[in-house]
Design a protein around this motif. Structure first.
Motif, mmCIF file in Angstrom:
data_model
loop_
_atom_site.group_PDB
_atom_site.id
_atom_site.type_symbol
_atom_site.label_atom_id
_atom_site.label_comp_id
_atom_site.label_asym_id
_atom_site.label_seq_id
_atom_site.Cartn_x
_atom_site.Cartn_y
_atom_site.Cartn_z
ATOM 1 N N PRO A 1 27.796 10.858 44.668
ATOM 2 C CA PRO A 1 28.196 9.617 43.624
ATOM 3 C C PRO A 1 26.887 8.837 43.910
ATOM 4 N N SER A 2 25.886 8.780 42.618
ATOM 5 C CA SER A 2 24.633 7.637 42.798
ATOM 6 C C SER A 2 25.194 6.286 42.358
ATOM 7 N N LYS A 3 24.921 5.459 43.168
ATOM 8 C CA LYS A 3 24.955 4.007 42.657
ATOM 9 C C LYS A 3 23.706 3.865 41.736
ATOM 10 N N ALA A 4 22.405 4.313 41.876
ATOM 11 C CA ALA A 4 21.459 3.886 41.063
ATOM 12 C C ALA A 4 21.689 4.128 39.754
ATOM 13 N N ASP A 5 22.121 5.309 39.370
ATOM 14 C CA ASP A 5 22.317 5.653 37.964
ATOM 15 C C ASP A 5 23.670 5.779 37.525
ATOM 16 N N ARG A 6 24.684 5.289 38.356
ATOM 17 C CA ARG A 6 25.976 5.354 38.139
ATOM 18 C C ARG A 6 26.631 6.769 37.558
ATOM 19 N N HIS A 7 26.146 7.612 38.168
ATOM 20 C CA HIS A 7 26.421 9.074 37.778
ATOM 21 C C HIS A 7 27.003 9.883 38.955
ATOM 22 N N ILE A 8 27.575 11.086 38.713
ATOM 23 C CA ILE A 8 28.278 11.796 39.722
ATOM 24 C C ILE A 8 27.304 13.063 39.689
ATOM 25 N N HIS A 9 26.514 13.488 40.718
ATOM 26 C CA HIS A 9 25.711 14.668 40.555
ATOM 27 C C HIS A 9 26.462 15.777 41.604
ATOM 28 N N ILE A 10 26.424 16.995 40.863
ATOM 29 C CA ILE A 10 26.941 18.183 41.642
ATOM 30 C C ILE A 10 26.362 19.128 41.394
ATOM 31 N N GLY A 11 26.461 19.806 42.829
ATOM 32 C CA GLY A 11 25.572 20.856 42.747
ATOM 33 C C GLY A 11 26.294 21.977 43.706
ATOM 34 N N PRO B 1 28.288 11.547 33.685
ATOM 35 C CA PRO B 1 28.692 9.924 33.832
ATOM 36 C C PRO B 1 29.891 9.874 34.506
ATOM 37 N N ARG B 2 30.133 8.683 35.181
ATOM 38 C CA ARG B 2 31.329 8.523 35.920
ATOM 39 C C ARG B 2 32.474 8.237 34.996
ATOM 40 N N THR B 3 32.516 8.209 33.889
ATOM 41 C CA THR B 3 33.441 8.059 32.939
ATOM 42 C C THR B 3 34.146 9.369 32.762
ATOM 43 N N GLN B 4 33.497 10.376 32.966
ATOM 44 C CA GLN B 4 33.952 11.707 32.904
ATOM 45 C C GLN B 4 35.234 12.288 34.103
ATOM 46 N N PHE B 5 35.254 11.163 34.997
ATOM 47 C CA PHE B 5 36.105 11.667 35.954
ATOM 48 C C PHE B 5 37.324 10.376 36.281
ATOM 49 N N SER B 6 38.350 10.814 36.605
ATOM 50 C CA SER B 6 39.604 9.945 37.016
ATOM 51 C C SER B 6 39.199 8.881 37.933
ATOM 52 N N GLN B 7 39.934 7.875 37.837
ATOM 53 C CA GLN B 7 39.651 6.548 38.598
ATOM 54 C C GLN B 7 39.921 7.136 40.162
ATOM 55 N N GLY B 8 40.857 7.962 40.393
ATOM 56 C CA GLY B 8 41.303 8.436 41.607
ATOM 57 C C GLY B 8 39.907 9.433 42.214
ATOM 58 N N ALA B 9 39.633 10.032 41.428
ATOM 59 C CA ALA B 9 38.488 10.928 41.859
ATOM 60 C C ALA B 9 37.225 10.156 42.436
#
Length: 147
Positions: free
Chosen positions: A13-23, A40-48
């Motif tokens: 979870p990058s705070k710099a670009d506010r995205h979740i990077h998955i590999g 983008p973080r908006t793709q995930f539930s608040q819990g995730a």
């Protein structure tokens, strides 16, 4: 104890670009941006988001692992806020943390006259008229004056 192995999913979870990077681990560690999924973080539930948001070390995602696994497989679906059960839990936690922070600040920084001034200004901001003693806290008479 858990050790990462080939095939495991890695989430950053990058705070710099506010995205979740998955590999996905495909061998010994070598960073390859072309193999990374960035969402983008908006793709995930608040819990995730909450589960991975406080990550400061390497750990296994447990509660929301299916949501992240679906994302790397291209099956991302945003959970509508109205249907995201974790939003209420996170909102309650934020409210509790905020309340605790405010109470700590008040207890540490606003003692005696400072606290009285704070409350008087708070009440004035809410539309109330206030009156405070015109004396030192240890030597007060009944005389009051309007603020």
């Amino acid at each position: 104890m858990y050790e990462a192995k080939v095939g495991d999913i890695v989430i950053y979870p990058s705070k710099a670009d506010r995205h979740i990077h998955i590999g996905r681990l495909s061998g010994n560690y070598i960073y390859n941006a072309k193999r990374e999924v960035t969402l983008p973080r908006t793709q995930f539930s608040q819990g995730a988001l909450h589960e991975v948001g406080s990550a400061m070390s390497f750990f296994a995602v447990k509660t929301y692992s299916d949501e992240f696994r679906s994302a790397i497989e291209g099956k991302v679906q945003s959970t509508p806020i109205a249907e995201d059960e974790s939003v209420a839990a996170v909102a309650d936690e934020i409210e509790d943390q905020t309340r605790d922070y405010i109470l700590k600040k008040l207890a540490q920084e606003l003692k005696g006259g400072s606290f009285e001034d704070f409350i008087a200004h708070l009440l004035q901001a809410m539309g109330y008229k206030t009156r405070q003693p015109t004396c030192d806290p240890g030597n007060c008479s009944d005389a009051k004056s309007d603020i």
